[in-house]
Each structure stands twice: as C-alpha cells, then as structure tokens.
Scaffold this motif. Structure first.
Motif, PDB file in Angstrom:
ATOM      1  N   ILE A  12       0.805  -1.121  -0.122  1.00 47.40           N
ATOM      2  CA  ILE A  12      -0.041  -0.100  -0.007  1.00 47.40           C
ATOM      3  C   ILE A  12       0.886   1.231   0.118  1.00 47.40           C
ATOM      4  N   ALA A  13       0.695   2.185  -0.748  1.00 44.92           N
ATOM      5  CA  ALA A  13       1.157   3.294  -0.912  1.00 44.92           C
ATOM      6  C   ALA A  13       1.133   4.318   0.494  1.00 44.92           C
ATOM      7  N   ILE A  19      -0.603  -0.609  -4.325  1.00 46.65           N
ATOM      8  CA  ILE A  19       0.696  -0.508  -5.587  1.00 46.65           C
ATOM      9  C   ILE A  19       0.254  -1.489  -6.593  1.00 46.65           C
ATOM     10  N   PHE A  20       0.231  -2.584  -6.521  1.00 46.95           N
ATOM     11  CA  PHE A  20      -0.122  -3.595  -7.329  1.00 46.95           C
ATOM     12  C   PHE A  20      -0.613  -4.891  -6.251  1.00 46.95           C
ATOM     13  N   ALA A  21      -1.796  -5.463  -6.527  1.00 38.81           N
ATOM     14  CA  ALA A  21      -2.346  -6.432  -5.508  1.00 38.81           C
ATOM     15  C   ALA A  21      -1.861  -8.038  -6.100  1.00 38.81           C
ATOM     16  N   ASP A  71      -1.666  11.729  -8.870  1.00 37.49           N
ATOM     17  CA  ASP A  71      -0.602  10.832  -8.548  1.00 37.49           C
ATOM     18  C   ASP A  71      -1.185   9.317  -8.608  1.00 37.49           C
ATOM     19  N   GLN A  72      -2.155   9.045  -8.093  1.00 40.52           N
ATOM     20  CA  GLN A  72      -2.620   7.697  -8.140  1.00 40.52           C
ATOM     21  C   GLN A  72      -3.004   7.136  -9.506  1.00 40.52           C
ATOM     22  N   TRP A  73      -3.690   7.863 -10.360  1.00 39.33           N
ATOM     23  CA  TRP A  73      -4.237   7.381 -11.548  1.00 39.33           C
ATOM     24  C   TRP A  73      -2.681   7.278 -12.525  1.00 39.33           C
ATOM     25  N   ARG A  74      -1.780   8.400 -12.405  1.00 42.05           N
ATOM     26  CA  ARG A  74      -0.387   8.170 -12.997  1.00 42.05           C
ATOM     27  C   ARG A  74       0.164   6.871 -12.798  1.00 42.05           C
ATOM     28  N   ARG A  75       0.090   6.360 -11.312  1.00 43.39           N
ATOM     29  CA  ARG A  75       0.623   5.487 -10.681  1.00 43.39           C
ATOM     30  C   ARG A  75       0.051   4.103 -11.479  1.00 43.39           C
ATOM     31  N   VAL A  76      -0.938   4.001 -11.800  1.00 37.69           N
ATOM     32  CA  VAL A  76      -1.909   2.733 -12.282  1.00 37.69           C
ATOM     33  C   VAL A  76      -1.448   2.692 -14.020  1.00 37.69           C
ATOM     34  N   TRP A  84      -6.067  17.197 -15.181  1.00 34.99           N
ATOM     35  CA  TRP A  84      -7.415  15.989 -15.565  1.00 34.99           C
ATOM     36  C   TRP A  84      -7.715  15.603 -13.930  1.00 34.99           C
ATOM     37  N   GLN A  85      -9.027  15.789 -13.640  1.00 36.92           N
ATOM     38  CA  GLN A  85      -9.507  15.099 -12.392  1.00 36.92           C
ATOM     39  C   GLN A  85     -10.297  13.813 -12.445  1.00 36.92           C
ATOM     40  N   HIS A  86     -10.199  12.828 -11.724  1.00 36.61           N
ATOM     41  CA  HIS A  86     -11.148  11.551 -11.917  1.00 36.61           C
ATOM     42  C   HIS A  86     -11.962  12.089 -10.908  1.00 36.61           C
ATOM     43  N   TYR A  87     -13.599  12.269 -11.648  1.00 31.74           N
ATOM     44  CA  TYR A  87     -14.565  12.903 -10.732  1.00 31.74           C
ATOM     45  C   TYR A  87     -15.489  11.644 -10.783  1.00 31.74           C
ATOM     46  N   ASP A  88     -15.778  10.852 -11.552  1.00 29.93           N
ATOM     47  CA  ASP A  88     -16.905   9.824 -11.529  1.00 29.93           C
ATOM     48  C   ASP A  88     -16.440   8.401 -12.134  1.00 29.93           C
ATOM     49  N   TRP A  89     -17.405   7.573 -11.933  1.00 32.84           N
ATOM     50  CA  TRP A  89     -17.323   6.110 -12.791  1.00 32.84           C
ATOM     51  C   TRP A  89     -18.665   6.134 -13.560  1.00 32.84           C
ATOM     52  N   HIS A  90     -18.452   5.273 -14.822  1.00 39.14           N
ATOM     53  CA  HIS A  90     -19.596   5.034 -15.295  1.00 39.14           C
ATOM     54  C   HIS A  90     -20.113   3.912 -14.812  1.00 39.14           C
ATOM     55  N   THR A  91     -21.404   4.173 -14.256  1.00 38.55           N
ATOM     56  CA  THR A  91     -21.723   3.025 -13.249  1.00 38.55           C
ATOM     57  C   THR A  91     -21.810   1.892 -13.967  1.00 38.55           C
ATOM     58  N   PRO A  92     -22.674   1.578 -15.005  1.00 29.09           N
ATOM     59  CA  PRO A  92     -22.688   0.117 -15.747  1.00 29.09           C
ATOM     60  C   PRO A  92     -21.431  -0.541 -15.988  1.00 29.09           C
ATOM     61  N   GLU A  93     -20.331   0.251 -16.211  1.00 30.02           N
ATOM     62  CA  GLU A  93     -19.060  -0.368 -16.482  1.00 30.02           C
ATOM     63  C   GLU A  93     -18.207   0.234 -15.657  1.00 30.02           C
TER      64      GLU A  93
END
Length: 147
Positions: A12-13, A19-21, A71-76, A84-93
């Motif tokens: 865990i960071a 980090i990777f599971a 930092d987190q989305w760059r790490r993956v 750019w801001q990760h602001y939501d998920w597309h719920t069905p996918e």
C-alpha cells in the motif's frame, strides 16, 4: 523483460492506495490496454473517459468507487496532461473512469485561467449541493421502505 520493478502484492502506498495486488500480473501488459476517448466539453469543463482493462479492476489495481488523485491514476499507468480530475465512474461499466478539467487549463501546470476559476468554483458548489440532496433523498427513501 519488465520495464518497471516487479509488482508488490498487497503493498500500500502512503496514501492508502494499493500499488499492485497480484504479483503474477504484469502491470505493463495491463497499461497497454488503456484506451482514451476524444475530449468533449460544456461551458466550464472539458471531459474525457478512460477505459482500463477489466483486469485492473479484478486485480484491485484500481478500487471501484474510490476517486483517484492525479498521482494515483498516473501510478496505475493512465497518461494524460496535467489538470485532469478523476471525478466519477460510469456505473454500468466499472472499468470506465470519467475525467474532467477546467476549459483552457494550462496542460503543463494544470491550472485554469483566473477568469474561469470562479465558474469552476460555482459549478463544484452546485454539484456538492445536488449530491447532498441526492443523499438526503436516498436516506429518506430507505427510511420509508424500512420503518
């Protein structure tokens, strides 16, 4: 041969993000499968979505329901210019991540022009208000269904 250090199972960071599971999954292989949409916009923000391989979700490289910092989305392995801001998920996918940033943002600094900052703040305040109302309505509905 891997171009990055081997993944660390269960590590865990400092920000609590894994980090990777799975030590058997090559993160470079998963990163190669990331797809980026074209940009689209409204009067305040420009938007895009990023489709990550389902393996990134299944192997907990990305945790569904947790919005990532830059930092987190760059790490993956997601690669985009700054701001750019990760602001939501597309719920069905759950492997479709929604991103936005203020229009006319400086891609090197990630900062919007000063004349747009007030519009961004106003929009974000309205979104927080709508989310509070939504949660209140959901809470009321649950209460009415389960007296």
């Amino acid at each position: 041969f891997l171009s990055c250090p081997p993944p660390l199972a269960g590590m865990i960071a400092g920000d609590g993000f894994p980090i990777f599971a799975d030590p058997l999954i090559d993160p470079d292989t998963l990163r190669d499968g990331i797809e980026y949409s074209e940009k689209y916009s409204d009067d305040v923000f420009e938007y895009r979505y990023v489709v990550v391989p389902r393996g990134m979700i299944a192997n907990r490289h990305i945790i569904v329901g947790v919005l990532m910092t830059e930092d987190q989305w760059r790490r993956v392995g997601i690669v985009m210019s700054r701001g750019w801001q990760h602001y939501d998920w597309h719920t069905p996918e759950t492997n479709v991540l929604l991103f936005r940033r203020p229009k006319l943002v400086d891609p090197k600094t990630g900062l919007p022009p000063p004349e747009l900052a007030a519009k961004v703040a106003e929009r974000e305040a309205k979104e927080r208000q709508m989310e509070a109302l939504r949660r209140e309505m959901i809470g009321d509905a649950v209460f009415l269904e389960h007296p």
